[in-house]
Structures are given as structure tokens and as C-alpha cells.
Design a protein around this motif. Structure first.
Motif, mmCIF file in Angstrom:
data_model
loop_
_atom_site.group_PDB
_atom_site.id
_atom_site.type_symbol
_atom_site.label_atom_id
_atom_site.label_comp_id
_atom_site.label_asym_id
_atom_site.label_seq_id
_atom_site.Cartn_x
_atom_site.Cartn_y
_atom_site.Cartn_z
ATOM 1 N N VAL A 114 -6.292 -0.386 -2.084
ATOM 2 C CA VAL A 114 -6.691 0.879 -2.288
ATOM 3 C C VAL A 114 -6.424 2.167 -1.384
ATOM 4 O O VAL A 114 -6.169 2.107 -0.165
ATOM 5 C CB VAL A 114 -8.334 0.776 -1.961
ATOM 6 C CG1 VAL A 114 -9.296 2.124 -2.209
ATOM 7 C CG2 VAL A 114 -8.721 -0.269 -3.049
ATOM 8 N N ALA A 115 -5.917 3.166 -1.796
ATOM 9 C CA ALA A 115 -5.639 4.294 -1.199
ATOM 10 C C ALA A 115 -5.556 5.385 -2.176
ATOM 11 O O ALA A 115 -6.088 5.310 -3.393
ATOM 12 C CB ALA A 115 -3.832 4.170 -0.922
ATOM 13 N N GLY A 116 -5.613 6.829 -1.771
ATOM 14 C CA GLY A 116 -5.719 7.871 -2.495
ATOM 15 C C GLY A 116 -6.010 9.023 -1.559
ATOM 16 O O GLY A 116 -5.834 8.935 -0.448
ATOM 17 N N PRO A 117 -5.746 10.283 -2.196
ATOM 18 C CA PRO A 117 -5.844 11.385 -1.575
ATOM 19 C C PRO A 117 -7.166 11.634 -0.810
ATOM 20 O O PRO A 117 -7.036 12.233 0.340
ATOM 21 C CB PRO A 117 -5.885 12.652 -2.704
ATOM 22 C CG PRO A 117 -5.192 12.034 -3.572
ATOM 23 C CD PRO A 117 -5.564 10.530 -3.687
ATOM 24 N N ASP A 159 -6.459 10.091 2.437
ATOM 25 C CA ASP A 159 -5.614 10.721 3.180
ATOM 26 C C ASP A 159 -6.377 11.754 3.994
ATOM 27 O O ASP A 159 -6.206 12.140 5.381
ATOM 28 C CB ASP A 159 -4.342 11.252 2.358
ATOM 29 C CG ASP A 159 -3.820 10.007 1.852
ATOM 30 O OD1 ASP A 159 -3.532 8.885 2.634
ATOM 31 O OD2 ASP A 159 -3.216 10.201 1.097
ATOM 32 N N ASP A 216 -12.094 5.691 4.907
ATOM 33 C CA ASP A 216 -11.370 4.695 4.836
ATOM 34 C C ASP A 216 -11.328 3.532 5.581
ATOM 35 O O ASP A 216 -11.574 2.171 5.240
ATOM 36 C CB ASP A 216 -9.810 4.937 4.638
ATOM 37 C CG ASP A 216 -9.094 3.899 3.938
ATOM 38 O OD1 ASP A 216 -9.445 3.186 3.029
ATOM 39 O OD2 ASP A 216 -7.745 3.640 4.683
ATOM 40 N N SER A 266 -16.452 2.726 -10.902
ATOM 41 C CA SER A 266 -15.707 2.124 -10.080
ATOM 42 C C SER A 266 -16.281 0.749 -9.764
ATOM 43 O O SER A 266 -15.575 -0.135 -9.689
ATOM 44 C CB SER A 266 -15.587 2.898 -8.696
ATOM 45 O OG SER A 266 -14.765 4.132 -9.077
#
Length: 209
Positions: free
Chosen positions: A112-115, A118, A124, A166
Motif C-alpha cells: 500500500v502506497a500513494g500520494p 507521501d 501511513d 476500500s
């Protein structure tokens, strides 16, 4: 393929929904029905503890206080509920962040990653280390049961359809198939009414499409 939820799993749905909405009277009824269905005290506590991550500490604490009173009332009526097992010890060779990252990846089906993460790496870290580490690592409930509790809570909170979608996706990745999700919608309709069920069903159809 599992085609029906167990009675214990079905009992998790209204407990979670009414904890999230703060409807204490309906929660009391649901807690009694859940204990009657065979949920242990520790399993119910685990649901209520997990939900603080989705509904906030105030709702979770209100739910735990309500459970305390329900258990005591049942004792006075001569009902001795099963305490249930405690959580197993955590891994000692990994940090919460490490095994939480592993758990999150397995639950979601990919890293799981994303703007957003960031932009705000703190959230996170907390999601991975605390929610998917400290909470999801506890084996009092299965991951399937935890996701069932989560989607039931989110379905009964206004304005969180994105998160509901989600977690429906995560549920599908963890054994809660479309047939079970139809049963989930039916339970919401029974306990929470048409508006809640219709909204959740629309989110479900969007995910499935």
C-alpha cells in the motif's frame, strides 16, 4: 466456498454498526444477542477495541462500558458467559511496523502506497504499525471477522463511502465473497434500515463492477 455467515459472525454486524453510530439501546440488544449466539466476552471486547480505529475512542469506550453493564446484568440473571481466549504473544523478532506492513500487504493483496501517504507519512506509519500491526496481529478474531466488523461500522457512519469501498475490497480478498456480502446487506437492512442498506449496497455494486 462459504455461502453463509455463522451465527456468531452475523452477531458482529449489529454490534459494530450500533457501536459506530452510538445507538446505545440497540447496542445493548445486539450485545445480548451476540453473547447468546456464542460470542465470547473477549471476542466482543476485541470488536469494540478494534472499532476505535474506525469510529473513534468515544464510541469504542461507550461500547466497552455498555458491554460491561450487559455482562453484569446477565450475571445477575444467572447467565455465565464464556470469557474466551486471550491474544497470543506478539512476534519478538519484528517491530509492530514490520509485521503490520506484512499484515497490511496480505490483507489488501499488494503493498500500500500513494500520494496521501507521501503527503502525510505519519498516518501511513500509524496505520501500518498500530492498526495493521498492534490490532490486526491479535488473534482473538480472524481477519475475516475483523473486516466484517469494519464494514459494518463504516456502513453506519455518514460520509465514509470511500473507506467502506476500500474495506469491502479487502473483505473480498479475505474470504468474504459476494454471496456473503449480499447476506451482509440483508443484515444491515434488518437492523439499520433501508437507507443504510441501500447506500452500502450501492458501494458494494461499485466495487464489484
Amino acid at each position: 466456498m462459504q455461502t453463509e455467515f455463522s451465527e456468531k459472525q452475523l452477531a458482529i454486524i449489529p454490534i459494530s454498526a450500533f457501536t459506530a453510530s452510538g445507538n446505545i439501546e440497540k447496542l445493548k440488544t445486539s450485545l445480548n444477542e451476540g453473547l447468546d449466539a456464542g460470542l465470547s466476552i473477549n471476542e466482543v471486547k476485541e470488536v469494540l477495541v478494534q472499532l476505535y480505529a474506525y469510529a473513534g475512542f468515544p464510541r469504542s469506550l461507550n461500547g466497552i462500558g455498555t458491554l460491561m453493564s450487559v455482562v453484569e446484568e446477565r450475571k445477575q440473571r444467572g447467565i455465565e458467559d464464556d470469557q474466551g481466549k486471550d491474544a497470543s504473544p506478539f512476534p519478538t523478532d519484528k517491530t509492530s511496523l514490520e509485521f503490520g506492513t506484512d499484515n497490511q500487504t496480505k490483507l489488501v493483496g499488494q503493498a500500500v502506497a500513494g500520494p496521501m501517504f507521501d503527503f502525510c507519512p505519519e498516518i501511513d506509519h500509524f496505520l501500518k504499525a498500530h492498526l495493521f500491526g498492534d490490532i490486526f496481529e491479535r488473534d482473538v478474531l480472524s481477519w475475516q471477522d475483523r473486516e466484517l466488523a469494519t464494514i459494518a461500522a463504516l456502513a453506519n457512519i455518514d460520509g465514509v463511502n470511500s473507506q467502506l469501498g476500500s474495506h469491502i475490497g479487502i473483505s473480498l480478498n479475505n474470504g468474504i465473497n459476494p454471496t456473503l456480502l449480499e447476506q451482509f446487506i440483508g443484515s444491515l437492512r434488518k437492523h439499520c434500515g433501508d437507507d443504510i442498506a441501500d447506500n452500502a449496497n450501492q458501494v458494494l455494486q461499485n466495487v464489484l463492477s
